[in-house]
Design an enzyme around this catalytic site. Structure first.
Site, mmCIF file in Angstrom:
data_model
loop_
_atom_site.group_PDB
_atom_site.id
_atom_site.type_symbol
_atom_site.label_atom_id
_atom_site.label_comp_id
_atom_site.label_asym_id
_atom_site.label_seq_id
_atom_site.Cartn_x
_atom_site.Cartn_y
_atom_site.Cartn_z
ATOM 1 N N ARG A 97 -18.315 10.596 -33.284
ATOM 2 C CA ARG A 97 -17.579 11.870 -33.668
ATOM 3 C C ARG A 97 -16.885 11.329 -35.255
ATOM 4 O O ARG A 97 -16.027 12.244 -34.732
ATOM 5 C CB ARG A 97 -16.907 12.240 -32.074
ATOM 6 C CG ARG A 97 -18.276 13.387 -31.535
ATOM 7 C CD ARG A 97 -16.956 13.612 -30.049
ATOM 8 N NE ARG A 97 -16.822 12.929 -29.381
ATOM 9 C CZ ARG A 97 -17.664 11.693 -28.073
ATOM 10 N NH1 ARG A 97 -19.003 12.659 -28.155
ATOM 11 N NH2 ARG A 97 -17.141 10.839 -27.188
ATOM 12 N N ARG A 121 -18.103 -6.110 -15.367
ATOM 13 C CA ARG A 121 -17.012 -6.823 -14.371
ATOM 14 C C ARG A 121 -18.286 -7.647 -12.533
ATOM 15 O O ARG A 121 -17.879 -8.697 -12.575
ATOM 16 C CB ARG A 121 -16.531 -5.776 -13.627
ATOM 17 C CG ARG A 121 -15.287 -5.466 -14.406
ATOM 18 C CD ARG A 121 -14.657 -4.998 -13.289
ATOM 19 N NE ARG A 121 -13.345 -4.034 -14.868
ATOM 20 C CZ ARG A 121 -13.311 -3.113 -14.472
ATOM 21 N NH1 ARG A 121 -13.650 -2.281 -13.208
ATOM 22 N NH2 ARG A 121 -12.677 -2.100 -15.352
ATOM 23 N N CYS A 146 -7.664 -1.157 -13.653
ATOM 24 C CA CYS A 146 -6.378 -1.133 -13.526
ATOM 25 C C CYS A 146 -5.965 -1.758 -12.120
ATOM 26 O O CYS A 146 -4.452 -1.879 -11.854
ATOM 27 C CB CYS A 146 -5.701 0.276 -14.272
ATOM 28 S SG CYS A 146 -6.604 1.993 -14.296
ATOM 29 N N GLN A 186 -1.854 7.305 -8.805
ATOM 30 C CA GLN A 186 -2.337 6.466 -9.946
ATOM 31 C C GLN A 186 -1.876 7.937 -11.161
ATOM 32 O O GLN A 186 -2.092 9.052 -11.379
ATOM 33 C CB GLN A 186 -4.085 6.703 -9.474
ATOM 34 C CG GLN A 186 -4.479 5.868 -9.508
ATOM 35 C CD GLN A 186 -5.478 5.317 -8.874
ATOM 36 O OE1 GLN A 186 -6.020 4.678 -7.902
ATOM 37 N NE2 GLN A 186 -6.168 5.000 -10.274
ATOM 38 N N GLY A 231 -4.614 7.212 -16.349
ATOM 39 C CA GLY A 231 -5.412 5.926 -16.115
ATOM 40 C C GLY A 231 -7.328 7.168 -16.000
ATOM 41 O O GLY A 231 -7.952 5.853 -16.033
ATOM 42 N N HIS A 265 0.662 3.466 -12.123
ATOM 43 C CA HIS A 265 0.427 3.183 -10.617
ATOM 44 C C HIS A 265 1.392 2.721 -9.756
ATOM 45 O O HIS A 265 1.151 1.275 -9.555
ATOM 46 C CB HIS A 265 -1.402 2.856 -10.118
ATOM 47 C CG HIS A 265 -2.078 3.283 -11.855
ATOM 48 N ND1 HIS A 265 -2.331 4.703 -12.377
ATOM 49 C CD2 HIS A 265 -3.197 2.654 -12.317
ATOM 50 C CE1 HIS A 265 -3.212 4.831 -13.018
ATOM 51 N NE2 HIS A 265 -4.090 3.213 -12.894
ATOM 52 N N THR A 286 -1.898 1.089 -18.148
ATOM 53 C CA THR A 286 -2.591 0.548 -19.800
ATOM 54 C C THR A 286 -2.295 -0.855 -20.452
ATOM 55 O O THR A 286 -3.263 -1.066 -20.917
ATOM 56 C CB THR A 286 -2.553 2.090 -20.445
ATOM 57 O OG1 THR A 286 -0.945 2.096 -21.649
ATOM 58 C CG2 THR A 286 -3.198 3.143 -20.720
#
Ligand code: NAP
Length: 351
Positions: free
Chosen positions: A37, A113, A152, A178, A182, A244, A330
């Protein structure tokens, strides 16, 4: 100066990477990549810039956005590393393609992860886990590697818990509040979150319970032995833009005092500060006051890299405690953490 591509450059985290890397002493944003896009447009036209602290750096505004493939990226510039902030479902194969093509990937996405040969790193806590990349390169036959950092809400939690582990931390319960960012941009629909709290974030509670086990785990003979610490989490989306807040309840094997907890936090420095890494900050700072930490006053502490704790209460028998922690999702929870990790790998000559 090492040249970086940002994969997912137009999103909430991608924009943070661009802001934080503007003027960075070691890394330069050379290529911007996003979805089909956005590919073919200039960054200025493809991106709705939402970073409040700084304008879009002029140097990136006129750069073209390309597709997230090693070929498309290398057609613009021969990069030295990739910062990946792609959605989890796309990140898996895309990050593998870059590592296979010889471009080290520092990932913010969840896809890799928990892979046994991929570090899940918080440089102040488990820098030794970076050794996993050697196993990964050997077993996968790659010249480069993928390394990750946590979700996060997990990052700020483990930073506050890590110093308490030597006091006999036995179990953890956490309830989060939060921020909207996020969920990325545009994130949660305004009609869902205005005048409301959404008491569910898909997949978040599982990540908060699982990821600390790997981060606190021991590296033994090339594998991580999980920590096995009981952690329960309840996650909620609240109408703030960034940061958060987490209410944390912990139990200890032996009685602790308020001073012992405060000393553990204030004495926690970590290797990034010792190495003088550009993004390193005091990992945890306790904020005095009945109504602190607050997003309004504390979320940008340490340029967003410091987690603020507050409202510490110790039980009468000293066996349990509760406190708040606030982190910038962030920055400390995403782009700042990714850059810190790349700085660590750079300083240790790991790539
Ligand atoms: P976001 O705002 O939705 O941004 C997503 C980015 O990925 C955009 O640049 C988007 O490009 C690109 N993208 C989407 N689909 C794609 C595709 N098929 N191929 C290539 N690129 C594609 O999300 P975000 O909040 O920045 O999150 C990015 C990642 O970081 C996610 O894995 C998230 O879980 C993780 N993370 C986020 C935070 C946070 O606080 N937001 C914290 C920690 C971790 P277009 O603009 O072209 O669509």
């Amino acid at each position: 100066m090492r040249k970086a591509v940002i994969l997912g450059a137009t999103g909430a985290v991608g924009q943070r990477f661009i802001q934080l890397l503007d003027g960075h002493p070691d890394f330069e944003v050379a290529v911007l990549a996003a979805s089909g896009r956005s590919a073919g447009k200039t960054y200025r036209d493809a991106c709705n810039w939402i970073v409040r602290e700084a304008a879009m750096p002029p140097a990136v505004a006129s750069l073209p956005v390309v597709e997230c493939t090693p070929e498309a990226v290398r057609a613009v510039c021969d990069v030295d590393l990739a910062f990946s902030c792609l959605p989890g479902d796309i990140a898996g194969v895309t990050e593998e393609a870059f590592a296979k093509a010889g471009i080290p990937v520092f990932s913010k996405a969840s896809a890799h992860r928990m892979d046994a040969d991929v570090p899940l790193l918080v440089p102040e806590i488990n820098p030794e886990h970076s050794a996993l990349v050697e196993r990964q390169k050997r077993e996968r036959g790659w010249d480069a590697f993928i390394t990750t950092d946590p979700n996060c809400s997990t990052t700020q939690l483990v930073l506050t818990l890590h110093p308490l582990r030597r006091l006999g931390l036995a179990c953890v319960r956490v309830a989060t509040m939060q921020a909207l960012s996020g969920a990325g941009y545009p994130g949660v629909a305004s009609m869902d979150i205005m005048d409301n709290v959404v008491p569910f974030i898909k997949g978040e509670e599982e990540k908060m319970m699982l990821e600390p086990q790997k981060i606190f785990g021991e590296l033994e003979e090339g594998s991580i032995v999980p920590a096995g610490m009981p952690i329960d989490a309840m996650c909620h989306r609240v109408p703030v833009l960034e940061g958060h807040l987490e209410a944390v309840f912990v139990e200890f094997d032996a009685p602790v005092t308020r001073d012992a907890v405060l000393d553990a936090w204030s004495g926690f420095k970590g290797e990034p500060l010792e190495l003088g890494l550009p993004s390193a900050a005091t990992p945890v700072e306790f904020v005095e006051g009945d109504a602190r930490p607050q997003h309004r006053f504390d979320v940008l502490r340490g340029k967003g890299m410091t987690v603020s704790t507050g409202r510490l209460k110790i039980s009468g028998d000293g066996l349990s405690a509760q406190f708040l922690c606030l982190g910038h999702n962030t920055i400390r929870g995403a782009a700042g953490e990714g850059i810190l990790q790349a700085e660590y790998f750079n300083a240790k000559k790991l790539f």
